[in-house]
Design a protein around this motif. Sequence first.
Motif, PDB file in Angstrom:
ATOM      1  N   PHE A 155       0.939  -1.344  -0.018  1.00  0.00           N
ATOM      2  CA  PHE A 155      -0.021   0.177  -0.075  1.00  0.00           C
ATOM      3  C   PHE A 155       0.859   1.180  -0.097  1.00  0.00           C
ATOM      4  N   GLN A 156       0.336   2.341  -0.592  1.00  0.00           N
ATOM      5  CA  GLN A 156       1.010   3.552  -0.524  1.00  0.00           C
ATOM      6  C   GLN A 156       0.668   4.288   0.748  1.00  0.00           C
ATOM      7  N   VAL A 157       1.442   5.389   1.128  1.00  0.00           N
ATOM      8  CA  VAL A 157       1.344   6.071   2.379  1.00  0.00           C
ATOM      9  C   VAL A 157      -0.287   6.874   2.454  1.00  0.00           C
ATOM     10  N   SER A 158      -0.786   6.678   3.421  1.00  0.00           N
ATOM     11  CA  SER A 158      -2.164   7.265   3.735  1.00  0.00           C
ATOM     12  C   SER A 158      -3.219   6.825   2.771  1.00  0.00           C
ATOM     13  N   GLU A 159      -3.333   6.037   2.131  1.00  0.00           N
ATOM     14  CA  GLU A 159      -4.485   5.606   1.010  1.00  0.00           C
ATOM     15  C   GLU A 159      -5.527   4.670   1.670  1.00  0.00           C
ATOM     16  N   VAL A 160      -5.309   4.230   2.876  1.00  0.00           N
ATOM     17  CA  VAL A 160      -6.283   3.224   3.421  1.00  0.00           C
ATOM     18  C   VAL A 160      -7.202   4.088   4.459  1.00  0.00           C
ATOM     19  N   ASP A 161      -8.528   3.963   4.547  1.00  0.00           N
ATOM     20  CA  ASP A 161      -9.302   4.655   5.415  1.00  0.00           C
ATOM     21  C   ASP A 161      -9.711   3.981   6.693  1.00  0.00           C
ATOM     22  N   LYS A 162      -9.577   2.919   6.832  1.00  0.00           N
ATOM     23  CA  LYS A 162      -9.852   2.174   7.942  1.00  0.00           C
ATOM     24  C   LYS A 162      -9.445   0.745   7.940  1.00  0.00           C
ATOM     25  N   ILE A 163      -8.896   0.077   8.952  1.00  0.00           N
ATOM     26  CA  ILE A 163      -8.456  -1.088   9.259  1.00  0.00           C
ATOM     27  C   ILE A 163      -9.318  -2.022  10.292  1.00  0.00           C
ATOM     28  N   TYR A 164      -9.695  -3.253   9.980  1.00  0.00           N
ATOM     29  CA  TYR A 164     -10.412  -4.039  10.719  1.00  0.00           C
ATOM     30  C   TYR A 164      -9.560  -5.358  11.013  1.00  0.00           C
ATOM     31  N   LEU A 165      -9.576  -5.686  12.428  1.00  0.00           N
ATOM     32  CA  LEU A 165      -8.700  -6.859  12.873  1.00  0.00           C
ATOM     33  C   LEU A 165      -9.610  -7.572  13.720  1.00  0.00           C
ATOM     34  N   ASN A 166     -10.219  -8.955  13.052  1.00  0.00           N
ATOM     35  CA  ASN A 166     -11.295  -9.514  13.703  1.00  0.00           C
ATOM     36  C   ASN A 166     -10.652 -10.875  14.184  1.00  0.00           C
ATOM     37  N   PHE A 167     -10.690 -10.973  15.447  1.00  0.00           N
ATOM     38  CA  PHE A 167     -10.320 -12.389  16.114  1.00  0.00           C
ATOM     39  C   PHE A 167      -8.891 -12.937  15.571  1.00  0.00           C
ATOM     40  N   SER A 168      -8.001 -11.993  15.649  1.00  0.00           N
ATOM     41  CA  SER A 168      -6.458 -12.448  15.247  1.00  0.00           C
ATOM     42  C   SER A 168      -5.904 -13.632  16.017  1.00  0.00           C
ATOM     43  N   ASP A 169      -4.946 -14.326  15.478  1.00  0.00           N
ATOM     44  CA  ASP A 169      -4.082 -15.142  16.290  1.00  0.00           C
ATOM     45  C   ASP A 169      -3.672 -14.497  17.586  1.00  0.00           C
ATOM     46  N   PRO A 170      -4.020 -14.969  18.623  1.00  0.00           N
ATOM     47  CA  PRO A 170      -3.304 -14.243  19.875  1.00  0.00           C
ATOM     48  C   PRO A 170      -2.026 -14.606  20.334  1.00  0.00           C
ATOM     49  N   TRP A 171      -1.418 -15.422  19.658  1.00  0.00           N
ATOM     50  CA  TRP A 171       0.027 -15.861  19.830  1.00  0.00           C
ATOM     51  C   TRP A 171       0.641 -15.779  21.308  1.00  0.00           C
ATOM     52  N   PRO A 172      -0.142 -16.658  22.161  1.00  0.00           N
ATOM     53  CA  PRO A 172      -0.100 -16.562  23.671  1.00  0.00           C
ATOM     54  C   PRO A 172       1.276 -16.558  24.170  1.00  0.00           C
ATOM     55  N   LYS A 173       2.198 -17.115  23.678  1.00  0.00           N
ATOM     56  CA  LYS A 173       3.504 -17.132  24.333  1.00  0.00           C
ATOM     57  C   LYS A 173       4.295 -16.010  24.183  1.00  0.00           C
ATOM     58  N   ASN A 174       4.891 -15.532  25.434  1.00  0.00           N
ATOM     59  CA  ASN A 174       5.464 -14.223  25.295  1.00  0.00           C
ATOM     60  C   ASN A 174       6.537 -13.957  24.134  1.00  0.00           C
ATOM     61  N   ARG A 175       7.168 -14.917  23.913  1.00  0.00           N
ATOM     62  CA  ARG A 175       8.384 -15.013  22.886  1.00  0.00           C
ATOM     63  C   ARG A 175       7.740 -14.481  21.455  1.00  0.00           C
ATOM     64  N   HIS A 176       6.297 -14.734  21.122  1.00  0.00           N
ATOM     65  CA  HIS A 176       5.816 -14.564  19.846  1.00  0.00           C
ATOM     66  C   HIS A 176       4.618 -13.361  19.923  1.00  0.00           C
ATOM     67  N   ALA A 177       5.244 -12.507  20.910  1.00  0.00           N
ATOM     68  CA  ALA A 177       4.329 -11.411  20.913  1.00  0.00           C
ATOM     69  C   ALA A 177       4.637 -10.214  19.681  1.00  0.00           C
ATOM     70  N   LYS A 178       5.907 -10.521  19.006  1.00  0.00           N
ATOM     71  CA  LYS A 178       5.791  -9.685  17.933  1.00  0.00           C
ATOM     72  C   LYS A 178       4.975  -9.987  16.683  1.00  0.00           C
ATOM     73  N   ARG A 179       4.283 -11.322  16.786  1.00  0.00           N
ATOM     74  CA  ARG A 179       3.588 -11.675  15.766  1.00  0.00           C
ATOM     75  C   ARG A 179       2.365 -11.333  15.925  1.00  0.00           C
ATOM     76  N   ARG A 180       1.824 -10.735  17.065  1.00  0.00           N
ATOM     77  CA  ARG A 180       0.405 -10.389  17.375  1.00  0.00           C
ATOM     78  C   ARG A 180       0.136  -9.166  16.435  1.00  0.00           C
ATOM     79  N   LEU A 181      -1.086  -9.119  15.737  1.00  0.00           N
ATOM     80  CA  LEU A 181      -1.210  -7.914  14.881  1.00  0.00           C
ATOM     81  C   LEU A 181      -1.432  -6.416  15.358  1.00  0.00           C
ATOM     82  N   THR A 182      -1.450  -6.467  16.945  1.00  0.00           N
ATOM     83  CA  THR A 182      -1.451  -5.179  17.547  1.00  0.00           C
ATOM     84  C   THR A 182      -0.308  -4.780  18.193  1.00  0.00           C
ATOM     85  N   HIS A 183       0.725  -5.491  18.000  1.00  0.00           N
ATOM     86  CA  HIS A 183       2.292  -5.224  18.413  1.00  0.00           C
ATOM     87  C   HIS A 183       2.617  -4.134  17.670  1.00  0.00           C
ATOM     88  N   SER A 184       3.589  -3.152  18.423  1.00  0.00           N
ATOM     89  CA  SER A 184       4.052  -1.828  17.856  1.00  0.00           C
ATOM     90  C   SER A 184       4.384  -1.893  16.513  1.00  0.00           C
TER      91      SER A 184
END
Length: 208
Positions: free
Chosen positions: A101-130
């Motif tokens: 995608f190009q910069v600023s071309e999306v108007d809204k993002i939906y994240l529904n029931f993403s994989d929780p990746w419960p182990k701490n070592r996998h935190a970077k895989r969570r779709l709400t990680h920084s």
Amino acid sequence: MRNKPWAFDYLKSNAHLVDVEENYKGRIKEFFPKEQDLHIEIGTGMGTFITSLAARNPNINYLGIEIDKNVMIRVVEKAEALKLDNLRLVLLDANHLNDYFQVSEVDKIYLNFSDPWPKNRHAKRRLTHSTFLTSYKSILREDAIVEFKTDNRGLFEFSLMSMNEFGMTFQNINLDVHAEEPEENIRTEYEEKFSSQGHKIYWIQASF
């Protein structure tokens, strides 16, 4: 979901609806008949959510993003049956959003029931990680909304902290969506399943 050896060929045969080889990378607007606001769902599941949204809102373009070609088949089948001009799909790893995608071309993002990746070592895989929030901020227009739903309390709490630390502004936090369900809520397949098992559904709407 079982692997389907024919999945990739099937998706390619529906190139009018789904981009499997990043042919619309950097030019997603050309994939739609009309230029309208663009909303994307990252992780489509079986497609009920995004197909329902597209049917409700013909004045908005919707793009479903999914990494699993076997799952994408189910979404294509639903989308093809509905014949919606404002719905398109792309087989894409969410780690490559900034490339697609190009910069600023999306108007809204939906994240529904993403994989929780419960182990701490996998935190970077969570779709709400920084790391992902940085990508979303780049492709979203200013003040656009990220809408997140989950039944997983751990992921919900992680997401709240991650978004807060990133400096996002919370427009809505709902700790039990189905207690007084908003009219605009569209239940995904996973949402129906988890809710029937007695799980609370959590909902966040936040902007950068």
